[in-house]
Scaffold this motif. Sequence first.
Motif, mmCIF file in Angstrom:
data_model
loop_
_atom_site.group_PDB
_atom_site.id
_atom_site.type_symbol
_atom_site.label_atom_id
_atom_site.label_comp_id
_atom_site.label_asym_id
_atom_site.label_seq_id
_atom_site.Cartn_x
_atom_site.Cartn_y
_atom_site.Cartn_z
ATOM 1 N N GLY A 142 36.161 26.442 39.418
ATOM 2 C CA GLY A 142 36.593 27.172 38.239
ATOM 3 C C GLY A 142 37.346 28.434 38.559
ATOM 4 N N HIS A 143 37.884 28.521 39.758
ATOM 5 C CA HIS A 143 38.576 29.737 40.157
ATOM 6 C C HIS A 143 40.065 29.431 40.143
ATOM 7 N N SER A 144 40.727 29.707 39.038
ATOM 8 C CA SER A 144 42.097 29.226 38.916
ATOM 9 C C SER A 144 43.034 29.979 39.844
ATOM 10 N N THR A 145 42.721 31.234 40.142
ATOM 11 C CA THR A 145 43.582 31.961 41.065
ATOM 12 C C THR A 145 43.559 31.327 42.442
ATOM 13 N N MET A 146 42.385 30.847 42.812
ATOM 14 C CA MET A 146 42.287 30.226 44.126
ATOM 15 C C MET A 146 42.969 28.872 44.131
ATOM 16 N N PHE A 147 43.359 28.394 42.978
ATOM 17 C CA PHE A 147 44.212 27.214 42.967
ATOM 18 C C PHE A 147 45.665 27.610 43.182
ATOM 19 N N MET A 148 46.057 28.692 42.538
ATOM 20 C CA MET A 148 47.473 29.038 42.542
ATOM 21 C C MET A 148 47.910 29.705 43.836
ATOM 22 N N TRP A 149 47.070 30.579 44.362
ATOM 23 C CA TRP A 149 47.490 31.278 45.579
ATOM 24 C C TRP A 149 47.690 30.332 46.751
ATOM 25 N N PRO A 150 46.724 29.505 47.090
ATOM 26 C CA PRO A 150 46.991 28.599 48.218
ATOM 27 C C PRO A 150 48.160 27.676 47.940
ATOM 28 N N ALA A 151 48.277 27.223 46.694
ATOM 29 C CA ALA A 151 49.394 26.333 46.387
ATOM 30 C C ALA A 151 50.710 27.048 46.586
ATOM 31 N N GLY A 152 50.739 28.349 46.319
ATOM 32 C CA GLY A 152 51.972 29.091 46.527
ATOM 33 C C GLY A 152 52.194 29.445 47.984
ATOM 34 N N ASP A 153 51.142 29.900 48.655
ATOM 35 C CA ASP A 153 51.317 30.325 50.042
ATOM 36 C C ASP A 153 51.530 29.147 50.968
ATOM 37 N N ARG A 154 51.079 27.993 50.528
ATOM 38 C CA ARG A 154 51.338 26.778 51.282
ATOM 39 C C ARG A 154 52.845 26.560 51.399
ATOM 40 N N VAL A 167 40.371 46.413 26.074
ATOM 41 C CA VAL A 167 39.139 45.641 26.279
ATOM 42 C C VAL A 167 39.465 44.174 26.492
ATOM 43 N N ILE A 168 40.439 43.673 25.735
ATOM 44 C CA ILE A 168 40.817 42.268 25.896
ATOM 45 C C ILE A 168 41.346 42.036 27.311
ATOM 46 N N PHE A 169 42.086 43.010 27.812
ATOM 47 C CA PHE A 169 42.571 42.883 29.187
ATOM 48 C C PHE A 169 41.405 42.714 30.150
ATOM 49 N N PHE A 170 40.358 43.510 29.936
ATOM 50 C CA PHE A 170 39.228 43.387 30.851
ATOM 51 C C PHE A 170 38.412 42.130 30.594
ATOM 52 N N ILE A 171 38.545 41.580 29.403
ATOM 53 C CA ILE A 171 37.892 40.290 29.176
ATOM 54 C C ILE A 171 38.682 39.180 29.862
ATOM 55 N N LEU A 172 40.002 39.329 29.863
ATOM 56 C CA LEU A 172 40.822 38.271 30.450
ATOM 57 C C LEU A 172 40.804 38.312 31.969
ATOM 58 N N LEU A 173 40.670 39.504 32.516
ATOM 59 C CA LEU A 173 40.820 39.657 33.961
ATOM 60 C C LEU A 173 39.842 38.802 34.775
ATOM 61 N N PRO A 174 38.562 38.718 34.402
ATOM 62 C CA PRO A 174 37.655 37.913 35.232
ATOM 63 C C PRO A 174 38.120 36.483 35.413
ATOM 64 N N ARG A 175 38.892 35.976 34.477
ATOM 65 C CA ARG A 175 39.336 34.606 34.638
ATOM 66 C C ARG A 175 40.167 34.434 35.899
ATOM 67 N N GLY A 176 40.819 35.511 36.305
ATOM 68 C CA GLY A 176 41.642 35.400 37.496
ATOM 69 C C GLY A 176 40.893 35.583 38.787
ATOM 70 N N VAL A 177 39.756 36.250 38.742
ATOM 71 C CA VAL A 177 39.152 36.618 40.018
ATOM 72 C C VAL A 177 37.762 36.040 40.245
#
Lengths: 165, 198, 378, 170, 124, 433, 101
Positions: free
Chosen positions: C133-145, F380-390
């Motif tokens: 469920g870590h979408s960034t970890m999908f995109m970064w390797p796909a890009g750096d690859r 606040v929405i920004f901080f709600i959205l941010l975890p999705r990336g990390v």
Amino acid sequence: MGTATGIIRALNSGIKHIATKRFTLRYPEEKLKFVGDGYQFDPSTGVGIAGLKGRHMLFHDHCTGCQLCSIACEGVAEAIAMVKVPEEQKQNKKSIMPQIDYGKCVFCGLCVDACPFYALYMTNDYELSSFSKEGLIYTPAQLQVKPYVAQDSEIQISDRGATHG
Amino acid sequence: MSAETENPPAEAKPEVKSPPPKPAPKKPEAAPVELPAFEKSISDKLVEKFGDKVEVGFVKEDRVRINVGREDVHDVAEFIRDELNYDHVESVSGVDYPQDNEIEVVYHIGSYTESSLARQILVLATRAQRETNPIPGNDATKLPTLRDVFYSVEFHEREVFEMFGVFFDGHPDNRRLLLPEDWADLPPLRKDFAIKGR
Amino acid sequence: MTFTLPPGLALQKVDERIMTLNVGPQHPGSGHMRIIVQIDGDYIVACDPDPGYVHRGEEKMAEYRNYITNIPHLERPVIHDSCNVLYPYVLGAEELLGIEVPERAKYVRVIASELNRCIYIMYWLAIYGIFLGHSTMFMWPAGDRELLIDLMEKMTGARVTHAHFVPGGVRNDLPPNFEDVCLRQVNYFEKRIKEYAAVFYDNPILISRTKDTGILSRQDAIRYGTTGSVLRASGVDYDLRVKEPYDVYDELDVHTNVMKEGDSYARSRVPWLDMMESCNIIRQALQKMPKSGSVRVKLKPNPKTKGLESVYKRVESGRGSLGCYIVSDAKPEPYRVKMSVPSFRNLIALPNLLKGEKLGNMPSVYWSLNYWPVEADR
Amino acid sequence: MADAAFLALTVITIGSAIAALELRSLIYGSIALMGTLGGIAGFFFLLDAPFVALFQLAVYVGSIAVLILFTVMLVKRELIFNKIEDKRRKFAGIGLMLIIMVSLGAVFLDSGIKTITTDEPATDFRDIGTDFVTYYWPALILMGLILAGSVTGALVLAKREDVENDQRAS
Amino acid sequence: MVGELAGNYSTVVLMFGFAMAAMAPALVISRMISPRKRSNPVKFLPMECGQVPSGEGRTHFMMQYYPYILMFVVFDVMAIFLYAWGSALLEIPKMATLPMMGFLAIMFGAMAFALYQSGRRRIW
Amino acid sequence: MSVIAPNFKLSEFIKSLLDNVFWIVLLLVLIGIPAVMMVLFFMEMPVIDGELLTPFLALTWLADPSRILPVVKAFMATDIFRVMAFPGFGFAALLAAGTIFVERKMLAKLQLRVGPFYCGKFEGILQLMGDGLKLISKEIIIPAKADKPIFWAAPVLFVAAAAAFVAFIPVAPGWVVADVEMGLLGVFAVIGFFPIITILSAWSANSKFPFIGGIRALFQMVSFEIPLILSLLGVVMLTGSLNLSQIAASQSSFPWIVFLPVGAIVFFITMLAELERIPFDLPEAESEIVAGWLTELSGMMYGLVQLGTYLKLYAFAALFVVIFLGGWNGPMVVPPFPAELLEEGIELGPIVAGPFPGLPLFDQAMLNGTLWFVLKTVAVIFFILLPRGVFPRIRVDMLLNLGWTKLIGLAFVNIFIALGLLYAGVLGPGGLQ
Amino acid sequence: MTSELVDFTLVSVALLGIGIYGLAVKRNFIRMLFAVEIIINAANLNIVAFGRFLPHSGGQTMALFSIAIAAAEVAVGLSLIIVAYRMYQNVDIADFRSLKG
């Protein structure tokens, strides 16, 4: 405590990347630059010359109709068929030349390796889509045309990340 | 490949074709005597224990091949595991020999625990009777399973079963693995199964 | 016991609490295979992997083609690791045909193999990220690859299916200026993958999610005959590049990454460490490579072997030891080609590891086994 | 306005109370029960007791209904749609219901409460909180004991006895 | 006047009703303009990852986590009781906090037991 | 163009458009306007600005826009306007749509991608519209054995419940749909509906994956509701009110997050869980259970659920702002309206527009409040959205442990902090406030 | 005319009647629980109505306690149902005879 610092590190890394240059290529507008003109083969040394393995290009004046490319393709994709060319295009005695079906071709380049007369090249044209299966079959006349490809994007590496500049 | 395919590995053994490569064309005359010592010791241990039952296929650098009859394969495998410290099977391949009317099953056995054996592969080959009209599982094409000796053969033997029709007696889970459920043709890797158009 | 019913259709009457769940083939968390899991609440009671959805009979096809024309299709099972998957076949064919490969070609092969290993691991890592469920970890390797794919493309002319290794060397020489570009991009690549630590490998949520799940003990790892990163994550120091060096690996300094835990986390971390090691190897190889020279021995169009003999060669691919067993009978075509693929060898651990796990751990355990369904099916 | 709301709420409440008992599917029955509970909450609004009304919504609709739904879904599918009852008991029940309704209704209509109306402002909800911890504090402690006892009892009751023959591997 | 306060809350119902009235047409319009091909019965099978569905789809429960729902019912009551107290806190004497603390202590005891019980996944 | 639709001809397209316009105008003139007039004639018209509103008066608005202003103002004072447009549904839906766009672009930027790009000339700004059109034109597939009434009703109910949640949010002083005494409790009551809708929708689909997802959603929402309720108690204790407008107004000097950071953190985490955002998106964990309880929803039903989710996201972010970040309070940045503009009108060279006696429609405080509210909400929405990336997704048992042990504990810590602050005299009567 | 106390009492009487009917007729354990819930709600309605019309804050307080006790009762009751269902695989109250002491 480790958990909290880890979470903060992850968030920090995420926010940092919002300011990093994006890496993606906007494909149809920008195209990657490749090495050379395309893949060629030098029978004298026995090795190929690096380049992109894209669509073929056939030099009619070199082709002798020896069918070696077709034989090379036999075990791989069976994409190459030798067809009769019209008399006015005739360059060799048998007046047969390869016709390539890109619906089957796997772009391995073995046909280029097989050609002893420098007649087949591979160019860096890879945009071969077509609405019909027939559109993917390239006749010798079509293969003769040198494609126009405008490719200029290269990977640039800077302090703010790599981009396709 | 008519006559010499009778018992190919066995034939390959005596004159030790193992280092035939071209780069050293002089070698074949000098080579036959100097078998790699360590590998020779492994095959010697086996011959010492089982005598005639095992037949040394070849002894090459890092590779030793043993041909065993189907009734002894289990014992030999246990000996290999317990005494020679090999601990896992890398691959189980079937080879179909229609001329001999036999199907050969080859176990490539390696070792992780014993550091001296790290680069060694012991090739254990055995042969099962081949039927012209196979009914997989219900004909004479049977071999004892090695799953109780080497756990790692489980899926490999299932694959050999469906690809060659060699039934492994005592395998707990001898089911289809790769082929579609409605596959009703010959086992596909047998030589008499021909690809369409070839 | 003939052909039993396929497991999905043979539904036995079970306890009412237990539900049979088909994970795959059309499932975002399965790949091209089916895992039949029986779950009791949140716990997996039994698991039966059912591969074969992408079986294409590579081994049968190889019996009909000669040693050269086998190359483009034998690499198809793992197109993003295509150099490595060809490597044992090429080595075996060379031994059968009796060819000695030029020195420079060996180095080129090592570079291509290591680049390809990184490409594979990046792809694997991308999927691992999305499975968790870590979408960034999908995109970064796909890009750096892309950095490495670009290198491979410069080298071989194709992005994924290179068909670059042939018996007798490699297809073409390196393009001019390749060494500099390669060094630059590999260095940057190494810098990039180190950044994954903060967001992925040191992420406390990931650690708590994957630590102590699907533990494969050292004994079991050996007993199941697992290989590659799965084996090394369980504490077995075994890497064919060190233990049985092929081509020029004995001249390079290769370090083996071993972790003791044997859980999903260790299995996911070892490939990451492997990538850094690969970068090291590439740098060494670029340094030691002869600057010029032939890269290919000329072959006859339809090479024939001597007589009936067999050879078993193995290399360390992105997923582990990959063996190729070739039987030849003095014909242009091999008599039998058997690929002993690491995915298939690792699959045996899956039912044992998933038993008693929670359903939420299924994707992480499954994908941490470094299983590539297409390769396993061949 | 209030009358219309009152009528609508009456229809909703009583209608869904009947539906809760009479609908074939237990799931729909639970949904209808939610309607009854929500209707009662509406009555509480009309009675100027918003705290109680929202408490009713949060506790009854928000949690008790969830628990009931969960338990209903736990039951086998055929039992969800199974109605177990016999005709005679049903008629007797309807008779009993009518008797109770008519007699109690008559009593209420006859008694003096018909005349009770009030113009006083509604109770402030803070008074409830004050009552909780001042006048009614023994009741609050007792309430705590009851809740603690109920959660303990429910957990002890609901856990499985047959753990030994559990098939699960872990 | 009885029923005065209810007027304030009617806007919430109005909002609820408005959203329903505004969103139902979206479904209806979608139903009207979207293609409706009823040719393939396989299309209407429930999702089973490409396999023919087997067994009942509504039978599965994570009984391991059932205690949490039981706990929720009880502790939800506790939480809103706390609101009754907390919102009046500025007006009540300080001593009056003690009964609430007693209540909380009892509930903490119950919660500790319940968490212990629900942590033992094997008995559920 | 010809590649996408080979038979497309611009002239025919324009002709068909013009045809349609012609018929629409014709029908409107011949039938629509007379019908409206007739209806208006029989209706009892309100008195606006001392003038009885008649159909003829209504027609005069067309000639003089300034006369429409009182009507607009009168309309804006009604509940319908509040429900439909400003603090209610329209405003929330607008912010929700913005959230979707920002989420996609921001996530793309974080992942070194481009994000939506082609739809709309500028950076894919019309992507959402395109998605909506796609969803509305897709077939709605209902599984064969599904329980149809519940299955159809669930998405609509989901949006409606989210909208009811929005109704409690005060955007600016006096601008709230339902200005009720028990706003906070009302929020809790509305939140309680979501698990029911989820589980009913999941049950009605009669499929395995939605059902597992629904059960997970139920456990997750139910478990995080108690920490959520408890984490807000500290603020309620300090303000002595359950009215959200009063709570927001009480923070004119400092926001409560200064004194109750623990409660804010707990509320933020529970908020993420209630919203099924990524560390807690177990009900939709696509690698385990295909799409969770949304698996069988297709076409516009899925679209409605998404709309409801983002409305809910806006409402939760706004609740966080109102309770912990001070709501609309902020320095006055909106300049006062120039008086001469209202009295003399605008001069643009030879043209003089105005004067507009009804302007401005909104007063200065309201504009300023809305501005600050929107700014804070977006943050606040920004901080709600941010975890999705990390962050990766966590597991259901970890989630339940987190909710029931750590978060409830922290929530009680927060309550005791508030109690201590109150009884030590730092806050409350006699203290800072 | 606004709503009066007697209206609320009449509604509560109707609910009580329905609840008693359900208790008397239904043999499904869960339905009986529904009936009990309806009766409890009828009682709550009465309490709050009288508390409002004979102005006293105790009415609402009592209603709160009553709802809380109902929650506790439902928790225990549903646990009982689960136990009984696990034992008999049925929800028919007639099957639970052997639960008698």
